[in-house]
Design a protein around this motif. Structure first.
Motif, PDB file in Angstrom:
ATOM      1  N   ILE A  98       1.081  30.040 -30.628  1.00  0.00           N
ATOM      2  CA  ILE A  98       1.800  30.985 -29.774  1.00  0.00           C
ATOM      3  C   ILE A  98       1.907  30.442 -28.352  1.00  0.00           C
ATOM      4  CG2 ILE A  98      -0.269  32.302 -29.100  1.00  0.00           C
ATOM      5  CD1 ILE A  98       1.490  34.877 -29.504  1.00  0.00           C
ATOM      6  N   ILE A  99       3.026  30.755 -27.700  1.00  0.00           N
ATOM      7  CA  ILE A  99       3.180  30.461 -26.277  1.00  0.00           C
ATOM      8  C   ILE A  99       2.917  31.766 -25.525  1.00  0.00           C
ATOM      9  CG2 ILE A  99       4.752  29.693 -24.458  1.00  0.00           C
ATOM     10  CD1 ILE A  99       6.373  28.261 -26.638  1.00  0.00           C
ATOM     11  N   VAL A 100       1.986  31.727 -24.584  1.00  0.00           N
ATOM     12  CA  VAL A 100       1.669  32.920 -23.814  1.00  0.00           C
ATOM     13  C   VAL A 100       2.239  32.760 -22.405  1.00  0.00           C
ATOM     14  CG1 VAL A 100      -0.139  34.482 -23.045  1.00  0.00           C
ATOM     15  CG2 VAL A 100      -0.458  33.169 -25.156  1.00  0.00           C
ATOM     16  N   ASN A 317       4.354  41.643 -29.644  1.00  0.00           N
ATOM     17  CA  ASN A 317       5.677  41.267 -29.095  1.00  0.00           C
ATOM     18  C   ASN A 317       6.514  40.482 -30.105  1.00  0.00           C
ATOM     19  OD1 ASN A 317       5.210  40.457 -25.509  1.00  0.00           O
ATOM     20  ND2 ASN A 317       4.831  42.341 -26.627  1.00  0.00           N
ATOM     21  N   VAL A 318       7.764  40.865 -30.252  1.00  0.00           N
ATOM     22  CA  VAL A 318       8.724  40.045 -30.996  1.00  0.00           C
ATOM     23  C   VAL A 318      10.121  40.328 -30.421  1.00  0.00           C
ATOM     24  CG1 VAL A 318       9.091  41.705 -32.886  1.00  0.00           C
ATOM     25  CG2 VAL A 318       9.431  39.266 -33.307  1.00  0.00           C
ATOM     26  N   MET A 319      10.940  39.280 -30.325  1.00  0.00           N
ATOM     27  CA  MET A 319      12.278  39.429 -29.734  1.00  0.00           C
ATOM     28  C   MET A 319      13.353  39.218 -30.778  1.00  0.00           C
ATOM     29  SD  MET A 319      11.959  37.221 -26.279  1.00  0.00           S
ATOM     30  CE  MET A 319      10.971  37.765 -24.900  1.00  0.00           C
ATOM     31  N   VAL A 320      14.486  39.876 -30.557  1.00  0.00           N
ATOM     32  CA  VAL A 320      15.616  39.654 -31.460  1.00  0.00           C
ATOM     33  C   VAL A 320      16.920  40.008 -30.743  1.00  0.00           C
ATOM     34  CG1 VAL A 320      15.768  41.970 -32.546  1.00  0.00           C
ATOM     35  CG2 VAL A 320      16.316  39.916 -33.896  1.00  0.00           C
ATOM     36  N   GLY A 321      17.987  39.355 -31.157  1.00  0.00           N
ATOM     37  CA  GLY A 321      19.322  39.692 -30.662  1.00  0.00           C
ATOM     38  C   GLY A 321      20.205  40.158 -31.815  1.00  0.00           C
ATOM     39  N   ARG A 322      21.186  41.019 -31.500  1.00  0.00           N
ATOM     40  CA  ARG A 322      22.169  41.445 -32.497  1.00  0.00           C
ATOM     41  C   ARG A 322      23.566  41.132 -31.962  1.00  0.00           C
ATOM     42  NH1 ARG A 322      22.706  46.107 -31.839  1.00  0.00           N
ATOM     43  NH2 ARG A 322      24.337  46.212 -33.398  1.00  0.00           N
ATOM     44  N   TYR A 437       4.557  38.041 -24.037  1.00  0.00           N
ATOM     45  CA  TYR A 437       4.483  38.316 -22.599  1.00  0.00           C
ATOM     46  C   TYR A 437       3.259  39.177 -22.293  1.00  0.00           C
ATOM     47  CZ  TYR A 437       9.485  37.096 -21.873  1.00  0.00           C
ATOM     48  OH  TYR A 437      10.705  36.475 -21.777  1.00  0.00           O
ATOM     49  N   HIS A 438       2.607  39.694 -23.321  1.00  0.00           N
ATOM     50  CA  HIS A 438       1.595  40.733 -23.136  1.00  0.00           C
ATOM     51  C   HIS A 438       0.246  40.361 -23.749  1.00  0.00           C
ATOM     52  CE1 HIS A 438       5.117  43.909 -23.143  1.00  0.00           C
ATOM     53  NE2 HIS A 438       5.112  43.179 -22.046  1.00  0.00           N
ATOM     54  N   PRO A 439      -0.403  39.284 -23.290  1.00  0.00           N
ATOM     55  CA  PRO A 439      -1.715  38.952 -23.837  1.00  0.00           C
ATOM     56  C   PRO A 439      -2.737  40.030 -23.470  1.00  0.00           C
ATOM     57  CG  PRO A 439      -1.305  37.666 -21.851  1.00  0.00           C
ATOM     58  CD  PRO A 439      -0.021  38.403 -22.172  1.00  0.00           C
ATOM     59  N   LEU A 440      -3.558  40.417 -24.431  1.00  0.00           N
ATOM     60  CA  LEU A 440      -4.562  41.463 -24.208  1.00  0.00           C
ATOM     61  C   LEU A 440      -5.823  41.133 -24.986  1.00  0.00           C
ATOM     62  CD1 LEU A 440      -2.220  44.581 -24.640  1.00  0.00           C
ATOM     63  CD2 LEU A 440      -3.326  43.874 -22.498  1.00  0.00           C
ATOM     64  N   GLY A 441      -6.984  41.362 -24.375  1.00  0.00           N
ATOM     65  CA  GLY A 441      -8.255  41.199 -25.079  1.00  0.00           C
ATOM     66  C   GLY A 441      -8.947  39.884 -24.763  1.00  0.00           C
ATOM     67  N   GLY A 442     -10.078  39.674 -25.433  1.00  0.00           N
ATOM     68  CA  GLY A 442     -10.893  38.475 -25.226  1.00  0.00           C
ATOM     69  C   GLY A 442     -12.239  38.789 -24.575  1.00  0.00           C
ATOM     70  N   ILE A 469      -8.812  45.008 -22.915  1.00  0.00           N
ATOM     71  CA  ILE A 469      -8.050  45.879 -23.829  1.00  0.00           C
ATOM     72  C   ILE A 469      -7.876  45.178 -25.178  1.00  0.00           C
ATOM     73  CG2 ILE A 469      -5.843  47.057 -24.160  1.00  0.00           C
ATOM     74  CD1 ILE A 469      -5.677  47.263 -21.095  1.00  0.00           C
ATOM     75  N   PRO A 470      -8.292  45.827 -26.264  1.00  0.00           N
ATOM     76  CA  PRO A 470      -8.361  45.135 -27.550  1.00  0.00           C
ATOM     77  C   PRO A 470      -7.012  44.886 -28.244  1.00  0.00           C
ATOM     78  CG  PRO A 470      -9.165  47.377 -27.789  1.00  0.00           C
ATOM     79  CD  PRO A 470      -8.888  47.173 -26.324  1.00  0.00           C
ATOM     80  N   GLY A 471      -6.099  44.214 -27.554  1.00  0.00           N
ATOM     81  CA  GLY A 471      -4.956  43.612 -28.247  1.00  0.00           C
ATOM     82  C   GLY A 471      -3.653  44.357 -28.281  1.00  0.00           C
ATOM     83  N   ASN A 472      -3.671  45.681 -27.968  1.00  0.00           N
ATOM     84  CA  ASN A 472      -2.403  46.420 -28.081  1.00  0.00           C
ATOM     85  C   ASN A 472      -2.453  47.684 -27.232  1.00  0.00           C
ATOM     86  OD1 ASN A 472      -0.166  48.110 -29.301  1.00  0.00           O
ATOM     87  ND2 ASN A 472      -0.027  46.297 -30.606  1.00  0.00           N
TER      88      ASN A 472
END
Ligand code: FDA
Length: 497
Positions: A98-100, A317-322, A437-442, A469-472
Motif C-alpha cells: 500500500i502507498i500511504v 479507502n478505495v477510489m473509483v471513477g464512472r 489517505y487515512h492511515p489509522l492505528g499502530g 484509533i484502531p483502523g477505521n
C-alpha cells in the motif's frame, strides 16, 4: 539546541500534536514541537506558497524525483513527471502492499487534505473507539474540535446553482435515482471565501483546483486555527526540518530525544540531543507506529507493550471513477473541496465522497473516494536487515472495500446505463486499491496505551494522534483524531502534571 532540557516535547505538528501543544502551553508549560517537514510560510518563485494540482513541482512531493500522483493515468496515459528532490509537502510513502499518502510540514495532514470535517454518526462510535465513553465525546470533545477547527457547511442554495459544484450535483442526482441518501459533508474551507472565488472577486484556490499539494487561500488548515493560538501563548517553540530519530530513558529522569536537522534535500546536517520530561508522539499513525516499533525492537524502549505496531487499518479507502453520458457533464471547473457524499454505510458498509476531478477540462467522469468497513488490520514490524519498519498490509486486502463500494456504484451504473472508468489508475484498471489517505492505528488506545494514550511501560510518554484509533472511523478521520486528543490531553493535564 543540543543539551537543552524541555518540560514537554511534541513529535509532529498535525492535529494530535497541535492539540497537545496548545493545551499544555495554555496550562503554563513550555513546549518544544519538532516537525520534519517545512514551515510552508514562504512563497516560491511563482509568488505562491503551494503548487497547483495540475502543475506539480519540487514543492509537491517529499523527497521524490518523480511525482506519484494518486490518479496515475488519464485516458490510460501515465501522467507522472520528473521533479527535483525536495522536502515537499506530500509524502507518498510506499510499503509492500500500500502507498500511504501523508502531509509533511507545519500542520501535518491539514496542509494537503480536502478539509472534510466529519463527525461520525453516534450509532457507529462504539465500533470506532470501543473503550471511550460516547457521551463525553458527543457532548464535549466533538463540539470542541468542530469549533476549534472552524467546521462549516456549504450553503445549499449556492451549491444548487454554482458551476464549480456541477460534479457534485450530478453525484446527488444519480445517488437519488438509485435510492441512496446524498448527504452534505462539512468542511473547514471558508465557504464565504469560496463564493467570492467562484464570483471571481478574490484569488482562487479551491476553484483553481488546489488540493493535495497545499491550498493558498481559503482552506482553514491548522496553520490558520490551532497554530496561531499555539504561538499566542508565547510558550511554544517550533522547529521545522527537524526529525526525531530516537527516544530513550535519560539517566537523570525524563527522556533523551535525538533529532536530525534536515536540509531541503532531506540530508541530516546535524544531530541534536535534548532531554524532555514528557514526550508526545504525534507523528501520525505511520510516523508514531514506525518510531515506537523501531524503539521497542532496538532496545531503546524495550518495555513498550507488545501491542505496539498492531491494529493498523486504511479506513477502508478505495477510489473509483464512472463514465457518464454527455448529458451528465461534470464541469470543466470543479471546486477541489468535496462537499457531499453517498451514505450506504448501514446497508452496504460504504460511505462514498463525491470527489472532484479538477483537470480543467470536461471529462464526463464522476469520481469517488469511498470509506468502507474493511475488517482487515495490518501490523508494523522491525526489519533488522534493512533497518526499516515494514507494514504487513497486502493489496488483496482491499477486496472487501471494493465489494462494499460496488454496493453503491454497480447499482448507479445499472440505473444510469453507464460503466466504470478504467483509465485513471492504469490501463484497464478500475479500482484505486493501491493507496490510503487515512492511515489509522499502530498504538491503539486501551491496548498499546491506557485509555488516555499513556504508553504502557513508560511514564511521561504518550501517543496522541491517529495511531490511537484502531483502523477505521466510518467517515474522514481528522475530527475524531482532534476530539480524542482534546479528551486525552484534558485528562493528562488534570492528573499527570
Ligand atoms: P498528521 O499526519 O497530520 O501529522 C503528523 C506530523 O508529524 C506530520 O507533519 C509529519 O511530517 C510529522 N512527523 C512524522 N514523523 C516525524 C518525526 N520522526 N519527526 C518529526 N516530525 C515527524 N481527513 C479528513 O478528515 N478529511 C479529509 O478531507 C481528508 N483528506 C485527506 C486528503 C489527503 C490527500 C491526505 C493525505 C489525507 C487526508 N485526510 C483527510 C487525512 C488526515 O489529513 C489525517 O488523518 C490527519 O492529518 C492525521 O492527523 P495526525 O495528527 O494523526 O497526524
Amino acid at each position: 539546541q543540543t543539551g537543552a532540557h524541555v518540560p514537554v516535547l511534541v513529535i509532529g505538528t498535525g492535529y494530535g500534536g497541535c492539540v497537545a501543544a496548545l493545551r499544555m502551553a495554555q496550562h503554563g508549560v513550555d513546549v518544544q514541537m519538532i516537525e520534519m517537514g517545512m514551515a510552508w510560510d514562504t512563497p516560491g518563485a511563482d509568488g505562491k506558497i503551494f503548487a497547483n494540482t495540475t502543475t506539480p513541482d519540487q514543492r509537491s512531493y517529499w523527497l521524490r524525483t518523480r511525482t506519484k500522483q494518486p490518479l496515475s493515468n488519464f485516458l490510460g496515459f501515465p501522467i507522472d513527471k520528473d521533479i527535483p528532490r525536495y522536502t515537499g509537502i506530500l509524502d507518498a510513502e510506499e510499503f509492500a502492499g500500500i502507498i500511504v499518502y501523508q502531509g509533511r510540514g507545519l500542520g501535518g495532514g491539514s496542509l494537503v487534505n480536502g478539509g472534510m470535517a466529519v463527525t461520525p454518526k453516534r450509532e457507529n462510535f462504539g465500533a470506532i473507539l470501543p473503550t471511550v465513553n460516547p457521551d463525553e465525546m458527543y457532548n464535549t470533545y466533538y463540539p470542541r474540535a468542530n469549533s476549534e477547527l472552524g467546521v462549516g457547511l456549504v450553503d445549499p442554495a449556492w451549491f444548487d446553482t454554482v458551476d464549480c459544484y456541477q460534479f457534485a450535483r450530478v453525484g446527488r442526482k444519480q445517488a437519488g435515482r438509485s435510492g441512496f441518501p446524498f448527504v452534505f459533508v462539512p468542511d473547514v474551507y471558508d465557504w464565504d471565501y469560496m463564493k467570492q472565488e467562484a464570483a471571481g472577486t478574490v484569488p482562487k484556490s479551491a476553484v483553481a483546483g488546489e488540493i493535495l499539494y497545499g491550498n493558498n487561500y481559503g482552506k482553514k488548515s491548522l496553520q490558520k486555527t490551532y497554530v496561531p493560538r499555539i504561538m499566542a501563548t508565547g510558550r511554544v517553540n517550533i522547529s521545522t526540518l527537524h526529525k526525531v530519530t530516537s527516544v530513550s530513558p535519560a539517566s537523570g529522569g525524563g527522556y533523551t530525544v535525538l533529532i536530525d536537522q534536515l536540509n531541503t534535500n532531506g540530508d541530516a546536517v546535524t544531530t541534536k540531543s535534548v532531554t524532555a520530561d514528557r514526550v508526545f508522539f504525534a507523528a501520525g499513525s505511520v510516523g508514531t507506529s514506525k518510531l515506537l516499533t523501531m524503539l521497542k525492537a532496538t532496545g531503546k524502549l524495550p518495555n513498550l507493550s507488545s501491542e505496539i505496531g498492531k491494529g493498523w487499518g486504511d479506513n477502508g479507502n478505495v477510489m473509483v471513477g464512472r463514465a457518464n453520458w454527455w448529458w451528465d457533464a461534470t464541469g470543466a471547473v470543479q471546486a477541489s473541496i468535496p462537499c457531499g457524499g453517498i451514505d450506504n454505510w448501514a446497508a452496504g458498509g460504504a460511505f462514498a465522497e463525491v470527489a472532484p476531478l479538477p483537470t480543467g477540462i470536461e471529462t464526463y467522469a464522476s469520481f469517488y473516494l469511498s470509506i468502507t468497513k474493511n475488517p482487515n488490520r495490518a501490523e508494523f514490524s522491525w526489519n533488522a536487515a534493512t533497518n526499516k519498519v515494514d507494514l504487513s498490509w497486502q493489496t488483496a486486502w482491499k477486496q472487501p472495500s471494493i465489494d462494499m463500494a460496488k454496493t453503491i456504484f454497480d447499482k448507479i451504473n445499472a440505473t444510469e446505463a453507464t460503466i466504470y472508468r478504467s483509465d485513471l489508475f492504469g490501463v484497464n484498471k478500475i479500482w484505486g486499491d493501491h493507496l490510503t489517505y487515512h492511515p489509522l492505528g499502530g498504538a491503539v488506545l486501551g491496548k498499546a496505551t491506557d485509555n488516555y494514550g499513556r504508553l504502557n511501560g513508560y511514564p511521561g510518554l504518550y501517543a496522541i494522534d491517529g495511531s490511537l484509533i484502531p483502523g477505521n472511523t466510518s467517515v474522514n478521520p481528522f475530527v475524531t483524531i482532534t476530539a480524542l486528543a482534546e479528551r486525552n490531553i484534558e485528562k493528562i493535564i488534570a492528573t499527570d502534571l
